[in-house]
Design an enzyme around this catalytic site. Structure first.
Site, PDB file in Angstrom:
ATOM      1  N   PHE A  11      -6.917   4.231   7.997  1.00  0.00           N
ATOM      2  CA  PHE A  11      -5.541   4.618   8.299  1.00  0.00           C
ATOM      3  C   PHE A  11      -4.592   3.428   8.171  1.00  0.00           C
ATOM      4  O   PHE A  11      -4.994   2.289   8.442  1.00  0.00           O
ATOM      5  CB  PHE A  11      -5.440   5.179   9.724  1.00  0.00           C
ATOM      6  CG  PHE A  11      -6.310   6.392   9.935  1.00  0.00           C
ATOM      7  CD1 PHE A  11      -5.842   7.660   9.617  1.00  0.00           C
ATOM      8  CD2 PHE A  11      -7.611   6.252  10.404  1.00  0.00           C
ATOM      9  CE1 PHE A  11      -6.660   8.783   9.773  1.00  0.00           C
ATOM     10  CE2 PHE A  11      -8.441   7.355  10.562  1.00  0.00           C
ATOM     11  CZ  PHE A  11      -7.959   8.631  10.252  1.00  0.00           C
ATOM     12  N   SER A  23       2.762  -0.343   6.030  1.00  0.00           N
ATOM     13  CA  SER A  23       3.912  -0.063   6.898  1.00  0.00           C
ATOM     14  C   SER A  23       4.909  -1.213   6.939  1.00  0.00           C
ATOM     15  O   SER A  23       6.116  -0.969   6.981  1.00  0.00           O
ATOM     16  CB  SER A  23       3.448   0.319   8.299  1.00  0.00           C
ATOM     17  OG  SER A  23       2.280  -0.346   8.663  1.00  0.00           O
ATOM     18  N   GLY A  35      -0.983   1.509   9.416  1.00  0.00           N
ATOM     19  CA  GLY A  35      -0.258   1.342  10.669  1.00  0.00           C
ATOM     20  C   GLY A  35      -1.070   0.889  11.868  1.00  0.00           C
ATOM     21  O   GLY A  35      -0.635   1.022  13.003  1.00  0.00           O
ATOM     22  N   ASP A  39      -5.002   3.373  -1.914  1.00  0.00           N
ATOM     23  CA  ASP A  39      -6.127   3.599  -1.005  1.00  0.00           C
ATOM     24  C   ASP A  39      -6.781   4.943  -1.271  1.00  0.00           C
ATOM     25  O   ASP A  39      -6.207   5.990  -0.980  1.00  0.00           O
ATOM     26  CB  ASP A  39      -5.630   3.541   0.444  1.00  0.00           C
ATOM     27  CG  ASP A  39      -5.290   2.128   0.873  1.00  0.00           C
ATOM     28  OD1 ASP A  39      -6.169   1.259   0.774  1.00  0.00           O
ATOM     29  OD2 ASP A  39      -4.130   1.891   1.287  1.00  0.00           O
ATOM     30  N   SER A  71       0.843  -1.198   0.000  1.00  0.00           N
ATOM     31  CA  SER A  71       0.000   0.000   0.000  1.00  0.00           C
ATOM     32  C   SER A  71       0.875   1.243   0.000  1.00  0.00           C
ATOM     33  O   SER A  71       1.665   1.474   0.928  1.00  0.00           O
ATOM     34  CB  SER A  71      -0.896   0.012   1.240  1.00  0.00           C
ATOM     35  OG  SER A  71      -1.493   1.286   1.360  1.00  0.00           O
TER      36      SER A  71
HETATM   37  C1  DX5 Z   1      -6.500   1.088   5.495  1.00  0.00           C
HETATM   38  C2  DX5 Z   1      -6.006   0.805   4.105  1.00  0.00           C
HETATM   39  C3  DX5 Z   1      -4.825  -0.074   4.062  1.00  0.00           C
HETATM   40  C4  DX5 Z   1      -3.583   0.469   4.745  1.00  0.00           C
HETATM   41  C5  DX5 Z   1      -2.788  -0.721   5.205  1.00  0.00           C
HETATM   42  O1  DX5 Z   1      -7.747   1.691   5.413  1.00  0.00           O
HETATM   43  O2  DX5 Z   1      -7.021   0.191   3.345  1.00  0.00           O
HETATM   44  O3  DX5 Z   1      -4.533  -0.457   2.729  1.00  0.00           O
HETATM   45  O4  DX5 Z   1      -2.794   1.247   3.908  1.00  0.00           O
HETATM   46  O5  DX5 Z   1      -1.722  -0.267   5.949  1.00  0.00           O
HETATM   47  P1  DX5 Z   1      -0.927  -1.215   6.972  1.00  0.00           P
HETATM   48  O6  DX5 Z   1      -0.406  -2.370   6.174  1.00  0.00           O
HETATM   49  O7  DX5 Z   1       0.138  -0.323   7.510  1.00  0.00           O
HETATM   50  O8  DX5 Z   1      -1.926  -1.656   8.004  1.00  0.00           O
HETATM   51 ZN    ZN Z   2      -6.466  -0.652   1.377  1.00  0.00          ZN
END
Ligand code: DX5
Ligand code: ZN
Length: 214
Positions: A142, A197, A144, A32, A7
């Protein structure tokens, strides 16, 4: 074969081209899109998808976290999306069916997404008509956040439904996927792992992508 979809929400937005090049060994680029209404955050929109399209040969896996996604589905395809996933909670079944058709009419892959509180059965009206189902393993909004391991029950249930009804459909998980959580996702039947992340904060990004493939 497990696919990795990093992402770019965790990338440096001032250096997106450079950061997309860093994930060239991945399978997809996860984008996203948030509207500040369906989720409490605003991120990337059409102009950014269009701008990054020439920066990578990898398919763009565009995750729409917006209300009534059908309004924009065709435009995201035109901007360069290869896969467009839309939340089952974001519109009526009729409108989502129409949105899926719009994506297919552009020759692109369509998918549906379920939030953590949404049951597996919510994908049933769409399962035969989509190329991807995405199970959120955090509340969308979000990067992380911590992985919600209780979602693995749903991943298993949807894997079973996919095997019975549309075996070529991909099963993706998104949120908190990291070296200590990815194995549970694979064991539950996911074949595409989104990681923000865990990829971008890794000291060696290609090595991290290799590790997450299992
Ligand atoms: C959250 C997003 C995800 C996010 C994942 O709403 O849909 O794609 O970027 O981030 P990590 O892998 O850091 O949880
Ligand atoms: Zn996503």
């Amino acid at each position: 074969m497990i696919k990795i979809s990093p992402s770019i929400l965790s990338a440096d937005f001032a250096n997106l081209e450079r950061d997309i090049r860093k994930i060239s060994t991945a399978d997809y680029v996860h984008v996203d899109v948030m509207d500040g209404v369906f989720v409490p955050n605003i991120t990337i929109g059409l102009p950014v998808v269009k701008a990054i399209r020439p920066a990578t040969p990898l398919p763009l896996d565009v995750h729409l976290m917006i209300v009534q996604p059908g309004r924009y589905a065709a435009q995201f395809c035109d901007a360069g999306a290869d896969i467009v996933t839309m939340h089952v909670e974001s519109d009526t079944e009729a409108n989502l069916r129409d949105a899926i058709e719009r994506v297919h009419a552009k020759g692109k892959r369509a998918g549906v997404v379920v939030k953590p509180g949404t049951p597996a059965e919510a994908v049933l009206p769409y399962i035969r008509d989509v190329e991807m189902i995405l199970v959120m393993t955090v509340e969308p909004g979000f990067g992380g956040q911590s992985f919600l391991s209780d979602q693995m029950i749903k991943v298993r249930a949807i894997r079973k439904l996919i095997n019975e009804q549309n075996p070529v459909c991909e099963l993706e998980v998104d949120g908190g996927v990291a070296p200590d959580t990815f194995r549970a996702c694979i064991d539950a039947g996911a074949n595409v792992l989104v990681a923000g992340s865990a990829v971008y904060k890794a000291p060696d990004i290609p090595a991290r992508i290799r590790l997450l493939r299992g």
